[in-house]
Structures are given as C-alpha cells and as structure tokens.
Design a protein around this motif. Sequence first.
Motif, mmCIF file in Angstrom:
data_model
loop_
_atom_site.group_PDB
_atom_site.id
_atom_site.type_symbol
_atom_site.label_atom_id
_atom_site.label_comp_id
_atom_site.label_asym_id
_atom_site.label_seq_id
_atom_site.Cartn_x
_atom_site.Cartn_y
_atom_site.Cartn_z
ATOM 1 N N GLU A 177 2.331 44.412 18.873
ATOM 2 C CA GLU A 177 1.582 43.472 18.341
ATOM 3 C C GLU A 177 0.786 43.643 16.931
ATOM 4 O O GLU A 177 0.769 42.818 16.283
ATOM 5 N N LEU A 178 0.316 44.969 16.927
ATOM 6 C CA LEU A 178 -0.474 45.311 15.837
ATOM 7 C C LEU A 178 0.619 45.229 14.460
ATOM 8 O O LEU A 178 0.548 44.992 13.378
ATOM 9 N N PHE A 179 1.984 45.731 14.845
ATOM 10 C CA PHE A 179 2.855 45.967 13.814
ATOM 11 C C PHE A 179 3.248 44.492 13.246
ATOM 12 O O PHE A 179 3.462 44.291 12.080
ATOM 13 N N LEU A 180 3.246 43.638 14.425
ATOM 14 C CA LEU A 180 3.538 41.943 13.975
ATOM 15 C C LEU A 180 2.671 41.564 12.900
ATOM 16 O O LEU A 180 2.799 40.847 12.028
ATOM 17 N N LEU A 181 1.457 41.835 13.236
ATOM 18 C CA LEU A 181 0.296 41.487 12.318
ATOM 19 C C LEU A 181 0.417 41.843 10.999
ATOM 20 O O LEU A 181 0.269 41.224 9.939
ATOM 21 N N VAL A 182 0.659 43.256 10.791
ATOM 22 C CA VAL A 182 1.032 43.776 9.536
ATOM 23 C C VAL A 182 2.268 43.304 9.023
ATOM 24 O O VAL A 182 2.241 42.993 7.640
ATOM 25 N N PHE A 183 3.102 42.997 9.641
ATOM 26 C CA PHE A 183 4.307 42.313 9.049
ATOM 27 C C PHE A 183 4.303 41.150 8.628
ATOM 28 O O PHE A 183 4.512 40.749 7.467
#
Length: 122
Positions: free
Chosen positions: A43-49
């Motif tokens: 989820e954190l990666f998707l936010l950064v993405f």
Amino acid sequence: MIADPFFWIGTGVCAVSLVICLIAAATKRYPGDAAILSVAAVELFLLVFGVGAIVRQAGGDHVRGEAWEFWGYELTALVLPIAAFWWAILDRSRWSNVVLAAVPITVFVMLFRMEQIWNGAY
C-alpha cells in the motif's frame, strides 16, 4: 518497451510480500504482523507510485494510453490492500493469509498493466 524503476521496485515489493504471506499460510498460522505489514508495504508503495505519477505528469511526461484507465487501475490497486487488511483483522484464520497473498499478485498484474498504459504498449 523499457520499464521504469517504479515498476521494478513495485515488482520487488510485491514479490517479498507474496513470499511472506505464502509462508504464513503454509505454516497454518493466523495473520501475523509480518504478513499484514508486508501488505502495508505494498500500500505504501502504491501511494508513492501515485505521487510519482502525478509529479511525472506535472513535469510533462504524459500517459500515452488512456489516462482514465491508468488512474482507474491506480485507485483500484490502492483499495485492495485496505480490503485485505480488514479481512485479515475480522477473520483471524489461516485463510486470511491466502487473501493477503492475493493482494501482491493482483497488484503486480495491475502494475504491469499500468506500465503498458503509461508507455502506450497494448
């Protein structure tokens, strides 16, 4: 088609999360911190993405495919880890780990598709 670094980082995060969740399911345990935090990392990666995609678009690097389709995939991918987290919290069984393991697989496929849309490769 040359994939950007975001895709490769996302692939790595999804792979690690998948392995952790599958090990938890294979050991017949209820969802522990490792499995839940691995999905939180997705989820954190998707936010950064998503933030990175906004910055790239603002900088002039436009989506070559349909922008609504790209952002539809991004928003849907953002919802998946949240739904799996709530499932794992409400159903504290071994099968919750399988639900958690479905998230990185699904997100990887969606990342692949978003990469295709961004570069215009169908």
